[in-house]
Design an enzyme around this catalytic site. Structure first.
Site, mmCIF file in Angstrom:
data_model
loop_
_atom_site.group_PDB
_atom_site.id
_atom_site.type_symbol
_atom_site.label_atom_id
_atom_site.label_comp_id
_atom_site.label_asym_id
_atom_site.label_seq_id
_atom_site.Cartn_x
_atom_site.Cartn_y
_atom_site.Cartn_z
ATOM 1 N N CYS A 92 3.615 8.663 0.702
ATOM 2 C CA CYS A 92 4.122 7.718 1.699
ATOM 3 C C CYS A 92 4.248 6.370 1.001
ATOM 4 C CB CYS A 92 3.159 7.640 2.884
ATOM 5 S SG CYS A 92 3.655 6.443 4.137
ATOM 6 N N CYS A 142 6.806 -6.756 6.766
ATOM 7 C CA CYS A 142 7.879 -6.052 7.482
ATOM 8 C C CYS A 142 8.789 -7.042 8.192
ATOM 9 C CB CYS A 142 7.281 -5.073 8.501
ATOM 10 S SG CYS A 142 8.530 -3.992 9.263
ATOM 11 N N GLU A 156 0.830 -1.198 0.000
ATOM 12 C CA GLU A 156 0.000 0.000 0.000
ATOM 13 C C GLU A 156 0.871 1.255 0.000
ATOM 14 O OE1 GLU A 156 -4.021 -1.790 2.106
ATOM 15 O OE2 GLU A 156 -2.672 -0.590 3.344
ATOM 16 N N CYS A 158 1.761 -1.650 15.210
ATOM 17 C CA CYS A 158 1.708 -1.417 13.762
ATOM 18 C C CYS A 158 1.021 -2.584 13.050
ATOM 19 C CB CYS A 158 3.119 -1.222 13.215
ATOM 20 S SG CYS A 158 3.162 -0.931 11.432
ATOM 21 N N CYS A 200 -0.789 6.551 9.729
ATOM 22 C CA CYS A 200 0.439 5.895 10.178
ATOM 23 C C CYS A 200 0.131 4.643 10.997
ATOM 24 C CB CYS A 200 1.267 6.856 11.038
ATOM 25 S SG CYS A 200 2.134 8.097 10.091
ATOM 26 N N CYS A 226 6.906 -4.429 15.523
ATOM 27 C CA CYS A 226 6.322 -3.408 16.388
ATOM 28 C C CYS A 226 4.877 -3.782 16.733
ATOM 29 C CB CYS A 226 6.365 -2.046 15.704
ATOM 30 S SG CYS A 226 8.034 -1.515 15.249
#
Length: 350
Positions: free
Chosen positions: A110, A117, A97, A124, A342, A121
């Site tokens: 962005c 990933c 995305e 997230c 975010c 985290c």
């Protein structure tokens, strides 16, 4: 019946020199390579048929031997505040995305650097996805071109800024990220100013130091969220491998080499890091090198452990940082209604 594998070479994996040499070997003039390179990187051609200053036979030859693994915007959602989220389909069927964030004065892209990933985290949504692979330089570049086109279409202005804050840890895809920035900023590419690009890391000390050695012209941001080691480990478990002391040393090295300040991205959560001791730890951390702090609004990912801190807690951070002459910005979220803010990128559309 079994489908034959496409054996054509990805033409954007070739350098300009390799393209020139290839055409010389085919009995063509070297400048043919220049023409194609310009179509690929300056004009963002999606297919060889777009290359209208080449003969039909040359275009057919290219199509028989090479492929342009171009991304496709599979789904586009537009927020009530004008933010756009793209579900970007890659050539192998995987999805990432990217987000376009417009304000009165600028348009920011962005972009993602990995499918999923490498890090974990807790707050997230992307971290819940297994890292499938790194993005290639052209796949990062294509996200930027797509958002530039959207900005021109919707707001009648070009893209002005780029942040590597989408899916993935950019410094875990180091070479490809830097190659993509070369194409985005180069005169033979999009020609954007590197000063308008920010690469955000969760804190990989060794790679931060390598980046400093390469003396980039772009900006660096660190997703910090707590300046207390024991607390940071709870929300960013990889911090056990890369503790804050190591990150501090990497930051000092960065500043010694580059002379540029770093931005700290910082979310304040209710009952986690909303006390004066948290603020004081951040103030001390900010004394390591010249910096500025972005306090970011938390965006829910349906995890009851995390809740946006009170206005009073945010005000406390702002007051204490300003009192210590540390530049602080309070960032309000954009695109929350389409899960584009975010920490929310998680391929819900795929």
């Amino acid at each position: 019946m079994e489908q034959l594998k496409d054996t054509r070479k990805d033409i954007r994996s070739l350098t300009l020199e390799q393209l020139r040499d290839y055409f010389v070997a085919q009995g063509e003039k070297a400048f043919r390579g220049n023409q194609i390179y310009e179509w690929l990187w300056k004009k963002g051609a999606h297919s060889f048929d777009d290359m209208t200053n080449l003969s039909k036979s040359t275009r057919e030859f290219l199509d028989g031997h090479f492929v342009i693994n171009h991304i496709r915007v599979d789904d586009m959602q537009r927020s009530s505040d004008g933010t756009i989220k793209n579900a970007v389909k890659l050539h192998d069927g995987l999805t990432v995305e990217s987000v376009m964030i417009p304000t009165a004065t600028r348009t920011t892209a962005c972009v993602s650097s990995q499918v999923g990933c490498s890090l974990n985290c807790e707050f997230c949504a992307t971290a819940r996805l297994k890292r499938m692979r790194n993005l290639n330089p052209d796949e990062i570049y294509d996200q930027v071109v797509a958002i530039d086109q959207q900005s021109r279409s919707y707001y009648n202005r070009p893209l002005s800024n780029i942040v590597f804050m989408g899916m993935g840890e950019p410094l875990m895809n180091y070479n490809n990220v830097l190659k993509s920035i070369d194409k985005i900023t180069g005169d033979d590419g999009l020609g954007m100013s590197p000063k308008r690009i920010t690469v955000s890391t969760s804190g990989v000390p060794k790679m931060m130091m390598k980046l400093a050695d390469d003396q980039p012209k772009f900006n660096l941001a660190l997703s910090l969220h707590s300046a207390i080691n024991e607390k940071r480990v709870k929300i960013m478990p990889f911090n056990e491998q890369f503790p804050l002391e190591d990150i501090k040393e990497a930051l000092k090295y960065w500043y010694d080499i580059t002379g540029t300040r770093v931005t700290y991205e910082y979310i304040v959560w209710k009952g986690f890091n909303d006390q004066m001791e948290d603020v004081q730890a951040l103030v001390e951390f900010c004394k390591v090198i010249p910096c500025k702090v972005n306090i970011i609004e938390y965006n829910s990912i349906d995890d009851a452990r995390f809740e946006q801190a009170s206005k009073e807690a945010i005000d406390m951070y702002e007051h204490e940082l300003e009192k210590n002459r540390i530049t602080v910005n309070i960032r309000r979220s954009r695109g929350k209604d389409i899960d584009a803010a975010c920490g929310q990128l998680a391929n819900k559309s795929s």
